[in-house]
Design an enzyme around this catalytic site. Sequence first.
Site, mmCIF file in Angstrom:
data_model
loop_
_atom_site.group_PDB
_atom_site.id
_atom_site.type_symbol
_atom_site.label_atom_id
_atom_site.label_comp_id
_atom_site.label_asym_id
_atom_site.label_seq_id
_atom_site.Cartn_x
_atom_site.Cartn_y
_atom_site.Cartn_z
ATOM 1 N N CYS A 1 -3.556 1.027 6.950
ATOM 2 C CA CYS A 1 -3.705 0.243 8.178
ATOM 3 C C CYS A 1 -4.495 0.997 9.227
ATOM 4 O O CYS A 1 -5.189 0.401 10.031
ATOM 5 C CB CYS A 1 -2.330 -0.127 8.710
ATOM 6 S SG CYS A 1 -1.245 1.290 8.894
ATOM 7 N N GLU B 1 -10.929 -6.456 9.232
ATOM 8 C CA GLU B 1 -10.353 -5.412 8.386
ATOM 9 C C GLU B 1 -10.758 -5.668 6.932
ATOM 10 O O GLU B 1 -10.564 -6.762 6.414
ATOM 11 C CB GLU B 1 -8.831 -5.435 8.512
ATOM 12 C CG GLU B 1 -8.160 -4.287 7.794
ATOM 13 C CD GLU B 1 -6.631 -4.369 7.868
ATOM 14 O OE1 GLU B 1 -6.088 -5.469 7.687
ATOM 15 O OE2 GLU B 1 -6.008 -3.318 8.097
ATOM 16 N N GLU C 1 3.926 -4.988 12.401
ATOM 17 C CA GLU C 1 2.987 -3.863 12.213
ATOM 18 C C GLU C 1 1.842 -4.397 11.399
ATOM 19 O O GLU C 1 1.975 -4.607 10.189
ATOM 20 C CB GLU C 1 3.671 -2.724 11.444
ATOM 21 C CG GLU C 1 4.605 -1.882 12.277
ATOM 22 C CD GLU C 1 3.927 -0.655 12.863
ATOM 23 O OE1 GLU C 1 2.680 -0.587 12.882
ATOM 24 O OE2 GLU C 1 4.665 0.240 13.310
ATOM 25 N N LYS D 1 12.127 -7.869 1.110
ATOM 26 C CA LYS D 1 11.261 -8.496 0.111
ATOM 27 C C LYS D 1 10.045 -7.602 -0.046
ATOM 28 O O LYS D 1 9.205 -7.505 0.840
ATOM 29 C CB LYS D 1 10.816 -9.899 0.523
ATOM 30 C CG LYS D 1 10.141 -10.586 -0.673
ATOM 31 C CD LYS D 1 9.105 -11.596 -0.319
ATOM 32 C CE LYS D 1 7.768 -11.061 0.053
ATOM 33 N NZ LYS D 1 7.012 -10.393 -1.035
ATOM 34 N N ASN E 1 0.791 -1.237 0.000
ATOM 35 C CA ASN E 1 0.000 0.000 0.000
ATOM 36 C C ASN E 1 0.820 1.283 0.000
ATOM 37 O O ASN E 1 0.382 2.282 -0.567
ATOM 38 C CB ASN E 1 -1.078 -0.008 1.086
ATOM 39 C CG ASN E 1 -0.539 -0.153 2.481
ATOM 40 O OD1 ASN E 1 0.487 -0.783 2.675
ATOM 41 N ND2 ASN E 1 -1.204 0.418 3.447
HETATM 42 P P1 NAD Z 1 0.031 -9.353 3.438
HETATM 43 O O1 NAD Z 1 0.114 -9.778 4.852
HETATM 44 O O2 NAD Z 1 -0.762 -10.168 2.499
HETATM 45 O O3 NAD Z 1 1.493 -9.252 2.790
HETATM 46 C C1 NAD Z 1 2.487 -8.438 3.344
HETATM 47 C C2 NAD Z 1 3.844 -8.961 2.919
HETATM 48 O O4 NAD Z 1 4.056 -10.227 3.522
HETATM 49 C C3 NAD Z 1 3.993 -9.172 1.410
HETATM 50 O O5 NAD Z 1 5.283 -8.765 1.012
HETATM 51 C C4 NAD Z 1 3.831 -10.676 1.269
HETATM 52 O O6 NAD Z 1 4.475 -11.193 0.137
HETATM 53 C C5 NAD Z 1 4.506 -11.139 2.532
HETATM 54 N N1 NAD Z 1 4.139 -12.506 2.962
HETATM 55 C C6 NAD Z 1 2.964 -13.143 2.786
HETATM 56 N N2 NAD Z 1 3.028 -14.393 3.316
HETATM 57 C C7 NAD Z 1 4.264 -14.525 3.844
HETATM 58 C C8 NAD Z 1 4.940 -15.583 4.537
HETATM 59 N N3 NAD Z 1 4.348 -16.754 4.803
HETATM 60 N N4 NAD Z 1 6.220 -15.376 4.946
HETATM 61 C C9 NAD Z 1 6.833 -14.199 4.703
HETATM 62 N N5 NAD Z 1 6.254 -13.172 4.035
HETATM 63 C C10 NAD Z 1 4.978 -13.333 3.621
HETATM 64 O O7 NAD Z 1 -0.485 -7.843 3.464
HETATM 65 P P2 NAD Z 1 -0.824 -6.907 2.225
HETATM 66 O O8 NAD Z 1 -2.126 -7.343 1.644
HETATM 67 O O9 NAD Z 1 0.352 -6.771 1.335
HETATM 68 O O10 NAD Z 1 -1.016 -5.490 2.986
HETATM 69 C C11 NAD Z 1 -2.194 -5.148 3.624
HETATM 70 C C12 NAD Z 1 -2.092 -5.399 5.121
HETATM 71 O O11 NAD Z 1 -0.985 -4.692 5.664
HETATM 72 C C13 NAD Z 1 -3.311 -4.873 5.856
HETATM 73 O O12 NAD Z 1 -3.699 -5.796 6.838
HETATM 74 C C14 NAD Z 1 -2.802 -3.601 6.498
HETATM 75 O O13 NAD Z 1 -3.510 -3.183 7.637
HETATM 76 C C15 NAD Z 1 -1.396 -3.967 6.818
HETATM 77 N N6 NAD Z 1 -0.588 -2.756 7.011
HETATM 78 C C16 NAD Z 1 -0.221 -2.417 8.276
HETATM 79 C C17 NAD Z 1 0.483 -1.245 8.508
HETATM 80 C C18 NAD Z 1 0.876 -0.831 9.912
HETATM 81 O O14 NAD Z 1 1.674 0.075 10.053
HETATM 82 N N7 NAD Z 1 0.338 -1.422 10.954
HETATM 83 C C19 NAD Z 1 0.833 -0.433 7.434
HETATM 84 C C20 NAD Z 1 0.441 -0.809 6.147
HETATM 85 C C21 NAD Z 1 -0.272 -1.991 5.953
#
Ligand code: NAD
Length: 502
Positions: free
Chosen positions: A293, A392, A259, A184, A161
């Site tokens: 988020c 969410e 996070e 990554k 995002n």
């Molecule tokens: P996601 O959890 O699907 O993916 C995030 C990252 O994790 C990606 O790079 C993905 O490839 C990686 N990933 C997925 N499975 C993995 C595994 N088994 N091992 C290691 N890495 C893995 O999230 P998304 O859809 O990319 O982003 C949206 C989410 O991120 C929402 O829940 C949002 O709230 C959260 N977010 C949180 C914050 C914060 O500061 N708290 C900020 C931005 C986004």
Amino acid sequence: MTQFTPEALENTCLPIFIDNEFVASEGKPFASYDPATGQQWSEIADATSEEVDRAVRSSRRAMENPAWRNMSQSDRGALLYKLSELVQRDTDRLSRLETRDNGKLLKEMTALTQAVATGMRYFAGMADKIEGTTIPVNKPDMLNFTLREPIGVIAAIVPWNSPLLLLNRAFSPAIAAGNAMVVKPSEHASASLLAFAELVAEAGFPAGVFNVVTGHGQSVGDALVRHPDVDKIDFTGGPETGRIIAGSAAANLTPSILELGGKSPNIICADADLDRAVTGVISGIFAAGGQTCVAGSRCLVHDSIYDEVIDRLVARTAEIRIGAPDDDATQLGPLALWSQVEKVGRFVEGAKTGGAELLAGGDRVPGMGDGWYVQPTIFGNVTNEMDIARNEIFGPVLGVMRYSDDEDMIAKANDTRYGLAAGLWTNDMERAMRFMGRINAGMVWVNTYRSPSVMAPSGGYKDSGYGKHNGFAAINEFTRIKTVVIDYSGKTHDPFVMRVQK
Ligand code: NAD
């Protein structure tokens, strides 16, 4: 001439970045889409586990390399400062890459890229101010002090995002403190982080201080977080992935920062300035299409003003200008992923059959071709038992619920597994102070919303994760404390009695 522009990357496969060089990955490529058109625009490689290993070993070598290990703190800060200037110089190109990848508004990505440069300068200034303490330990002739040392190789896993901003929350404090990093990026938005890697090399960082391996989470992300030579994991993403990563980290006892997501309450009290409050609620959920988020996706409204607030929210929402993300007039662009469009659709249908009242939106936007546009959507009469209040959505969907008094408001606001942020709109400072003490959230905003700062710690409670980014708290996350004791008494002591204070 850089290859990292949206135009030059069209129909190419993105490389990976190891040892300050771009190389073609041996891994299988997959498509990357432009959310504004729904069409493929480039390819991303699913890096192999051997490449992940090479990247981690490269960062380990950087940690052993005197050019990095012995670089003075001020020189480290100066390098980071230089990088901030390159980011500033290339703001337009970096922001356009992010918009192409995730469909978010160009003006929003531009503001965030500028914030990356500012944040980098904040941490550049901190590089030579990381201090230990001298501790009086009640023992004459003994000096006891602490050193704050870099942790080592940091693995960063970033979502789609706001790739640069979210990477930089880890990158700048970690690098200011003398660590090395392998990142990554998201499989949905990798281009801007590779463009950033090019700037890291241009700034003059030694090889291996920053490496990038692209690909899917379950393959490349998993190999990275399970790598035994990673010293700390910095993860931003969804709570389900966070749980998996915490489990993977546990196998090697690797510490992590998580996070995660949120279901944040944005609360309007009876005494609030309604113009400001309604604007704050709209900005909290519809800016960035709810793909943030800290989205204020649960709006709690006092019974006495519920009808008036609903009228104002619906009227304001009808004025939102939907359009192409690179058009300056646009206020709401497409969602980043087709799967998100489908997910929002499922939540909307569930809310309709579950008894919530559809007040605005609820469908895809007509006339936008194959673009992934969803209408800004408002549901009224929502309760915390409903799916749209519990989970969410990460899309432009607001659930409005009533509350009767402050006790009811606090109970409803805290009735969630998340604890990332909360907003309160009131002119009663005593009420605000009571609220701030009782709300279970890592960030509380009063008469404002979505107001983070690189200078103030951010991070969640409960299922929103643990650890802190931003502020000096982030330096603490990327350093470890070593306690040193020096006995200068010149005496030999009884070997069978520990020298503790009696
Ligand atoms: P996601 O959890 O699907 O993916 C995030 C990252 O994790 C990606 O790079 C993905 O490839 C990686 N990933 C997925 N499975 C993995 C595994 N088994 N091992 C290691 N890495 C893995 O999230 P998304 O859809 O990319 O982003 C949206 C989410 O991120 C929402 O829940 C949002 O709230 C959260 N977010 C949180 C914050 C914060 O500061 N708290 C900020 C931005 C986004």
